[in-house]
Motif scaffolding. Structure first.
Motif, PDB file in Angstrom:
ATOM      1  N   SER A   1      -2.696 -11.634   0.935  1.00  0.00           N
ATOM      2  CA  SER A   1      -2.586 -13.103   1.362  1.00  0.00           C
ATOM      3  C   SER A   1      -1.827 -13.230   2.846  1.00  0.00           C
ATOM      4  O   SER A   1      -1.726 -14.605   2.949  1.00  0.00           O
ATOM      5  N   VAL A   2      -1.296 -12.407   3.165  1.00  0.00           N
ATOM      6  CA  VAL A   2      -0.431 -12.519   4.283  1.00  0.00           C
ATOM      7  C   VAL A   2      -1.053 -11.732   5.622  1.00  0.00           C
ATOM      8  O   VAL A   2      -1.617 -10.410   5.363  1.00  0.00           O
TER       9      VAL A   2
ATOM     10  N   SER B   1       2.157 -16.471   6.210  1.00  0.00           N
ATOM     11  CA  SER B   1       1.917 -16.986   5.174  1.00  0.00           C
ATOM     12  C   SER B   1       1.010 -18.167   5.073  1.00  0.00           C
ATOM     13  O   SER B   1       1.577 -19.139   5.909  1.00  0.00           O
TER      14      SER B   1
END
Length: 485
Positions: A281-282, A298
């Motif tokens: 998710s980054v 992020s």
């Protein structure tokens, strides 16, 4: 000493309803001294306004009758009177105190259903416009005249004519799904990454295999070729991001930091930085030369599956499985804007090579946004109704989108019109369910398109040179209403 205590009067408990009624009465006493009476209308101003409105809207109808007036028979007059009394007819209020004309009935306008009753054929309705029957005495009713207003032509831009695209070459050589593709800036070769863990380099003109690179231990999900250096970058499900030197054909740098598979990869057009997004998710920003991680952007709540970079703010744009698109400020590593228009995962995005706008694809819709602020422009006018894994757009405004079911749709960028719906054919020996498109890319000139597919093939597409606007006309209907979400 304590002071004298004053006895407070007991407050009578009252219900909310009683209090609100008292408040309403107080407001009426203040602002409306005459209860139950509406202020009288200024009849003179109403007459002027009405006559001006009638002359503006129906001035063109006056005197359109090409035939001399014919006296109507009693039966015809009765029919006209019945139509005037019927509720399906839109009645226009006339000036107060005015009387219905007795002989000029054919110049009045009937506003009602578009189909006229057959019995009215003997009443001559001259000109192309139907006649208005003014409902006198109904001046208090303020009815809309939208039924008789002139139709305004659609302001939606007409699509440009584009020739249809056809598949002219199928290249097989990979042993797994082909997941990624990138073109060399010189337009002589292109590279593909596959689930067989290899990167293959192919000749654009002949489609022959030139080189196979091994080094990844999982499928290769992202590829990019530098325009300034002899470097190629690859990313895969093995959490690895590699930099290949194409003069030595070997890995010279690895970028460590992702906690899970890396799904997308992009190079910044002006600065020597690399952007990668993955299942952690980054979106990570890397210095190409020193292998250092500059930022970990992020903010997404799910896999980052698409990314592209621009020379000006917002320099980084990411799309995610959390159905949002984020614009990032590269100076501070912070979010600038979050777009929440999509309802499903944003698996593909495409930046227009000339205009300041981009498109994003999701299973619900393909949407177009403005840059740099991210204003929503419009949806594409059709729905592909599948998961869209890849999209690409060329200089001429032809956008291609590839779906999980093997559908390859071509769109006109300006209008959002879908002018071709192609379907890939799986190579012999493959299942029909393997007709999925995972990556799309135009070559540098924008005249050839490459699709990477689940049947382990690479297909090359080009415009049909024999097509003309007469053989393939644009079948375009402007949308009646545009969904603003």
């Amino acid at each position: 000493m304590s002071g004298p205590t004053m006895e407070m009067e007991p407050v009578e408990p009252q219900s909310t309803k009683k209090l609100s009624l008292k408040s309403l009465k107080r407001a009426l006493d203040l602002f409306s001294p005459v209860h139950g009476h509406i202020a009288p209308l200024d009849t003179e101003s109403k007459k002027i306004r009405l006559s001006h409105k009638i002359s503006v809207e129906y001035g063109g109808i006056k005197g359109t009758g090409s035939q001399p007036d014919r006296p109507l028979g009693a039966s015809a007059q009765n029919r006209v009177q019945k139509i005037a009394d019927s509720s399906s007819v839109l009645a226009l209020p006339g000036p107060e105190g005015s009387k219905a004309p007795k002989e000029d009935t054919h110049n009045s306008l009937v506003v009602g259903p578009s189909l006229q009753p057959k019995a009215l054929n003997d009443v001559s309705l001259h000109g192309k416009s139907s006649t208005i029957i003014s409902a006198f005495g109904s001046s208090e009713r303020n009815l809309s005249t939208s039924a008789i207003m002139e139709r305004i032509p659609s302001k939606w831009p007409r699509p440009l004519w584009h020739p249809p695209w056809k598949n002219y070459r199928v290249i097989s050589g990979h042993l797994g799904w082909v997941r990624s593709v990138a073109f060399d800036p010189s337009n002589t070769w292109f590279c593909t990454g596959s689930a067989d863990r290899t990167i293959k380099i192919w000749d654009v003109a002949s489609g022959k295999l030139k080189l196979t690179l091994t080094g990844h231990i999982e499928q290769v999900r992202g590829l990019a070729v530098s325009t300034k250096h002899t470097y190629m970058f690859s990313a895969g499900d093995d959490k690895l991001v590699k930099c290949w030197d194409l003069e030595q054909n070997k890995v010279i740098r690895s970028y460590h930091g992702h906690l899970s598979g890396v799904y997308c990869l992009a190079l910044h057009p002006t600065i020597d930085i690399l952007l990668t997004g993955g299942r952690d998710s980054v979106c990570r920003v890397w210095d190409i030369r020193s292998k250092m991680q500059i930022y970990a952007l992020s903010g997404h709540e799910n896999t980052v599956c698409s990314v592209f970079a621009r020379p000006t703010d917002p320099q980084v744009v990411t799309g995610s499985h959390d159905s949002t698109i984020k614009f990032w400020d590269l100076r501070y590593g912070k979010t600038m804007t979050t777009l929440t228009h999509h309802k499903k995962s944003v698996r593909a995005m495409a930046l227009h090579p000339k205009e300041n706008c981009f498109a994003s694809a999701s299973a619900d819709n393909i949407k177009k946004f403005n840059l740099p602020r991210g204003e929503f422009l419009h949806n594409m006018l059709s729905q592909q109704k599948t998961i869209i894994n890849a999209m690409a757009v060329n200089d001429e405004g032809v956008m291609a989108t590839g779906g999980d079911n093997g559908s390859l749709w071509f769109w006109d960028w300006k209008s959002g019109h879908n002018f071709q719906q192609a379907q890939t054919i799986v190579q012999p020996g493959s299942l029909d369910s393997e007709a999925g498109i995972y990556a799309l890319s135009y070559d540098v000139t924008g005249t050839r398109l490459i699709s990477c597919e689940a049947d382990k093939t690479i297909k090359m597409w080009k415009e049909d040179e024999h097509a003309t606007p007469e053989t393939h006309p644009v079948n375009f209907r402007p949308p009646k209403d545009i969904r603003r979400f």
